[in-house]
Motif scaffolding. Structure first.
Motif, PDB file in Angstrom:
ATOM      1  N   ILE A  23       1.090   4.094  -2.767  1.00 18.24           N
ATOM      2  CA  ILE A  23       0.904   5.591  -3.145  1.00 18.24           C
ATOM      3  C   ILE A  23       2.363   6.661  -2.895  1.00 18.24           C
ATOM      4  O   ILE A  23       2.401   7.387  -3.857  1.00 18.24           O
ATOM      5  CB  ILE A  23       0.914   6.087  -1.145  1.00 18.24           C
ATOM      6  CG1 ILE A  23      -0.135   5.178  -1.074  1.00 18.24           C
ATOM      7  CG2 ILE A  23       0.372   7.198  -0.678  1.00 18.24           C
ATOM      8  CD1 ILE A  23      -0.545   4.661   1.068  1.00 18.24           C
ATOM      9  N   GLU A  43       1.010  -1.321  -0.025  1.00 16.30           N
ATOM     10  CA  GLU A  43       0.171   0.101   0.370  1.00 16.30           C
ATOM     11  C   GLU A  43       0.760   1.508  -0.281  1.00 16.30           C
ATOM     12  O   GLU A  43       0.628   2.556  -0.564  1.00 16.30           O
ATOM     13  CB  GLU A  43      -0.975   0.333   1.065  1.00 16.30           C
ATOM     14  CG  GLU A  43      -2.048   1.127   1.214  1.00 16.30           C
ATOM     15  CD  GLU A  43      -3.046   0.934   2.197  1.00 16.30           C
ATOM     16  OE1 GLU A  43      -2.839   0.435   3.039  1.00 16.30           O
ATOM     17  OE2 GLU A  43      -3.760   1.989   2.956  1.00 16.30           O
ATOM     18  N   GLU A  60      10.979   6.337   0.963  1.00 18.66           N
ATOM     19  CA  GLU A  60       9.606   5.388   1.695  1.00 18.66           C
ATOM     20  C   GLU A  60       8.399   5.930   1.538  1.00 18.66           C
ATOM     21  O   GLU A  60       8.319   7.293   2.293  1.00 18.66           O
ATOM     22  CB  GLU A  60      10.882   5.211   2.695  1.00 18.66           C
ATOM     23  CG  GLU A  60       9.801   3.815   2.406  1.00 18.66           C
ATOM     24  CD  GLU A  60      10.879   3.500   4.053  1.00 18.66           C
ATOM     25  OE1 GLU A  60      11.677   3.757   5.352  1.00 18.66           O
ATOM     26  OE2 GLU A  60      10.436   1.800   3.676  1.00 18.66           O
ATOM     27  N   VAL A  61       7.530   5.724   1.353  1.00 20.95           N
ATOM     28  CA  VAL A  61       6.302   5.836   1.829  1.00 20.95           C
ATOM     29  C   VAL A  61       6.224   4.493   2.721  1.00 20.95           C
ATOM     30  O   VAL A  61       5.776   3.653   2.740  1.00 20.95           O
ATOM     31  CB  VAL A  61       4.821   6.033   1.340  1.00 20.95           C
ATOM     32  CG1 VAL A  61       3.888   6.017   1.631  1.00 20.95           C
ATOM     33  CG2 VAL A  61       5.323   7.673  -0.096  1.00 20.95           C
ATOM     34  N   ARG A  62       5.243   4.548   4.508  1.00 19.33           N
ATOM     35  CA  ARG A  62       5.022   3.406   4.875  1.00 19.33           C
ATOM     36  C   ARG A  62       3.503   3.777   5.336  1.00 19.33           C
ATOM     37  O   ARG A  62       3.531   4.927   6.161  1.00 19.33           O
ATOM     38  CB  ARG A  62       5.633   3.409   6.396  1.00 19.33           C
ATOM     39  CG  ARG A  62       7.569   3.087   6.054  1.00 19.33           C
ATOM     40  CD  ARG A  62       7.203   1.690   5.557  1.00 19.33           C
ATOM     41  NE  ARG A  62       7.325   0.283   6.182  1.00 19.33           N
ATOM     42  CZ  ARG A  62       7.596  -0.931   5.834  1.00 19.33           C
ATOM     43  NH1 ARG A  62       7.616  -0.734   4.609  1.00 19.33           N
ATOM     44  NH2 ARG A  62       7.124  -1.773   7.192  1.00 19.33           N
ATOM     45  N   SER A  63       2.928   2.650   5.366  1.00 14.76           N
ATOM     46  CA  SER A  63       1.498   3.076   5.640  1.00 14.76           C
ATOM     47  C   SER A  63       0.813   2.020   6.358  1.00 14.76           C
ATOM     48  O   SER A  63       1.590   1.102   6.668  1.00 14.76           O
ATOM     49  CB  SER A  63       0.386   2.917   4.481  1.00 14.76           C
ATOM     50  OG  SER A  63      -0.181   1.845   4.332  1.00 14.76           O
ATOM     51  N   GLY A  64       0.130   2.564   7.715  1.00 17.83           N
ATOM     52  CA  GLY A  64      -0.213   1.990   9.103  1.00 17.83           C
ATOM     53  C   GLY A  64      -1.634   2.436   9.171  1.00 17.83           C
ATOM     54  O   GLY A  64      -2.523   3.083   8.122  1.00 17.83           O
TER      55      GLY A  64
END
Lengths: 93, 93
Positions: A23, A19, A37-41
């Protein structure tokens, strides 16, 4: 006493985050080329009753372990604060 | 300069949140009967370049409007902080 917990569930570092990657790709294709870096939570706010702060901490820790996060892949962190209700205010200290 | 933004996307108050409701029902059926409202949202951490703080704020606000949040149903809030890189440290002030 009423408590409000904000629970943040994120994938552990090193676990692939499709995800977040999607993004990131979308942001770069919109012209934000420097996005790396994109981290989704997930962030959940949960309102519940507990007698005191230690009981509230124990309850929310247990909720995270039993339901909210998958301990194999995810990490849960939370913040807890007391919610003032009319009932609390009515009780003389 | 490198920036790290934490973007929180949540449904606007009053918009039905079936995911949050399901989590609430599950928590109550696990024995946490006093759990009332649960709201679920997303938290994304995004790393990107911008010349200064105002450029970074403008960029992340634009990303929220253009991609990260649906302004009809969702609300985006974000926190921004500078990320120190080796390159920044190598440049004499």
């Amino acid at each position: 006493m009423r408590w409000l917990a904000e629970v943040h569930v994120a994938l552990r570092p090193g676990i692939a985050d499709p995800e977040g990657q999607t993004i990131g790709t979308a942001l770069r294709s919109l012209g934000y080329e420097t996005v790396s870096e994109v981290r989704s939570g997930k962030l959940m706010s949960i309102s519940f009753d507990a007698d005191d702060e230690s009981a509230a901490k124990a309850a929310i820790g247990e909720m995270c372990r039993r339901l909210l996060a998958n301990p194999v892949m995810e990490m849960a962190t939370w913040e807890l604060r007391a919610e003032l209700t009319d009932a609390d205010e009515a009780i003389p200290a």
